[in-house]
Design a protein around this motif. Structure first.
Motif, short mmCIF file in Angstrom:
data_model
loop_
_atom_site.label_atom_id
_atom_site.label_comp_id
_atom_site.label_asym_id
_atom_site.label_seq_id
_atom_site.Cartn_x
_atom_site.Cartn_y
_atom_site.Cartn_z
N SER A 87 -35.11 -32.80 -6.73
CA SER A 87 -33.95 -33.09 -5.86
C SER A 87 -33.38 -31.81 -5.26
O SER A 87 -33.04 -31.77 -4.07
CB SER A 87 -32.87 -33.85 -6.63
N SER A 88 -33.29 -30.75 -6.07
CA SER A 88 -32.79 -29.46 -5.56
C SER A 88 -33.75 -28.88 -4.52
O SER A 88 -33.31 -28.35 -3.49
CB SER A 88 -32.63 -28.46 -6.71
N LEU A 90 -35.82 -30.57 -2.60
CA LEU A 90 -35.73 -31.39 -1.40
C LEU A 90 -34.53 -30.98 -0.55
O LEU A 90 -34.64 -30.80 0.68
CB LEU A 90 -35.61 -32.86 -1.79
N SER A 342 -27.55 -25.95 -8.09
CA SER A 342 -28.83 -25.73 -8.77
C SER A 342 -28.69 -24.69 -9.88
O SER A 342 -28.50 -23.50 -9.60
CB SER A 342 -29.89 -25.27 -7.76
#
Length: 417
Positions: A87-88, A90, A342
């Motif tokens: 997710s980070s 992306l 992140s």
């Protein structure tokens, strides 16, 4: 050219690649930059080789090199870490690409007074980084495993966005009356979906097969052939081959781990699974690493051979410098915005990620595609492309040198703690 001299040059390039890899820990200079400079020395600087003969094979050799580099990168990643970092990655990849395209388009529009059509096209061509350059550098960079995984995924996402955006924009320019936002979003979603489905099925199938076959002779050659066919099939079905190859490598490299995780599920279904049947033999991984090193070494020399300094006018150099400056400004903005979200970026020094802006052969291939389409005519596009490739890679080496010299010891201590 004499055959003996040609053999000596080939041998010298291989030795240079090996020595560069070994000396990276001391010199802090990324091997890709050394090899590109060797290519420039053999090509435009001395004319031992002329760039004309290489332009036709550039897309083919570049694609083959990218396939091997992505496959090796996938084999080296841990599945659990990939899931946690996805997710980070992306968000980082999309934000980096969008800010890059916006900044480059603005620079082309205002100081260089391009039309909106050409400026936006420049933005899409130069918006994404090159995993073919970044992944080999990451493999030698002293950073935590989680950050390495994050940056690997980001580089692949970035290049995929570049390829998709250039192709879609060219289609819009050819048939503007068929422009439809919903169909573009649908096309991107379908393309990525096809890639993941193919990677999933082929990864499971080939992991099971390699559990039996990986200790046999020619197991790696069979796997390489399968990867090349998978790349072709993905492209034919409208997927993104880069995503498929990387995801396939991740699944193949983590076959035993994933089989172990499914044991409890299989037990509930009154079935059993032998995890060793999904294990990839280490010999296959070593052969892949050796072949990837060989192709990667010649790939970077090959990029250097393509340069033509006679095309580097003052205007070209000014535009290349301005666009490269945008890379670093937008990279700093992206990292700053994503860092609070992140943990991997928060724990790392900014210089470890700030310099990862190199453009590579994929950028050049997109430029060739634009010129071949004849939708846009721009005499300075190719010179600007090669100026940016050279400048961005040289500046990346400066950041890598700085980070490895000043902050790599701290990262090593953190990783061992």
């Amino acid at each position: 050219m004499d055959v003996s001299l040609f053999a000596a040059l080939i041998g010298g390039i291989i030795v240079l690649g090996v020595v560069g890899d070994f000396l990276f820990a001391k010199s802090k200079i990324p091997t890709p930059v050394i090899l590109m400079l060797a290519g420039i020395l053999l090509g435009p600087a001395t004319n031992i080789f002329t760039s004309d003969i290489f332009f036709e094979i550039a897309p083919y050799f570049g694609t083959f090199a990218l396939i091997l580099i992505l496959f090796e990168g996938g084999l080296d990643l841990e599945f659990d870490v990939v899931i946690r970092q996805f997710s980070s990655a992306l968000f980082l990849g999309f934000l980096s690409f969008i800010l890059g395209v916006t900044g480059i388009t603005a620079v082309c529009l205002i100081p260089f007074q391009m039309t909106m059509q050409d400026a936006l096209l420049y933005g899409f061509i130069f918006g994404g980084t090159s995993p073919a350059v970044i992944l080999p550098v990451l493999s030698r960079l002293t950073i935590p495993k989680k950050l390495k995984t994050l940056l690997t995924l980001e580089a692949v996402i970035s290049e995929v966005l570049t390829v998709i955006s250039v192709i879609i924009y060219l289609n819009i320019l050819r048939e503007p009356q068929h422009f439809d936002v919903s169909s573009i979003i649908q096309h991107i979603a379908l393309s990525i979906g096809i890639s993941f489905v193919l990677a999933l099925f082929s990864g499971i199938l080939w992991s099971r097969f390699m559990g039996y076959f990986s200790k046999q002779n020619l197991a790696y050659m069979l796997t390489l052939g399968f990867v090349l066919l998978l790349y072709t099939l993905t492209s034919f079905l409208g997927g993104e081959p880069a995503i498929t190859v990387l995801a396939f490598g991740i699944l193949l490299g983590n076959g035993r781990h994933l089989a172990t995780k499914t044991q409890s599920l299989m037990a509930r279904l009154n079935s059993t699974i032998n995890v060793t049947d999904f294990e990839l033999d280490e010999v296959v991984k070593k052969i892949n690493a050796e072949l990837t090193f060989l192709v990667r070494t010649f790939f970077f020399v090959f990029i250097g051979l393509l340069f033509d300094f006679t095309l580097f006018t003052t205007d070209v150099m000014l535009m290349a410098a301005a666009i490269v400056a945008v890379f670093f400004i937008t990279r700093f903005m992206t990292v700053t915005l994503v860092t609070p979200l992140s943990p991997s970026l928060r724990s790392a020094h900014t210089s470890s990620t700030l310099g990862l802006v190199p453009r590579g052969l994929a950028t050049a291939v997109m430029a060739f595609l634009v010129l071949e389409s004849r939708v846009v005519q721009s005499e300075q596009l190719l010179p600007v492309v090669f100026g940016i490739i050279l400048a961005s890679n040289l500046l990346m080496s400066v950041f890598v040198y700085y980070y490895q010299s000043r902050h790599s010891d701290d990262a090593e201590k953190e990783a061992s703690a």
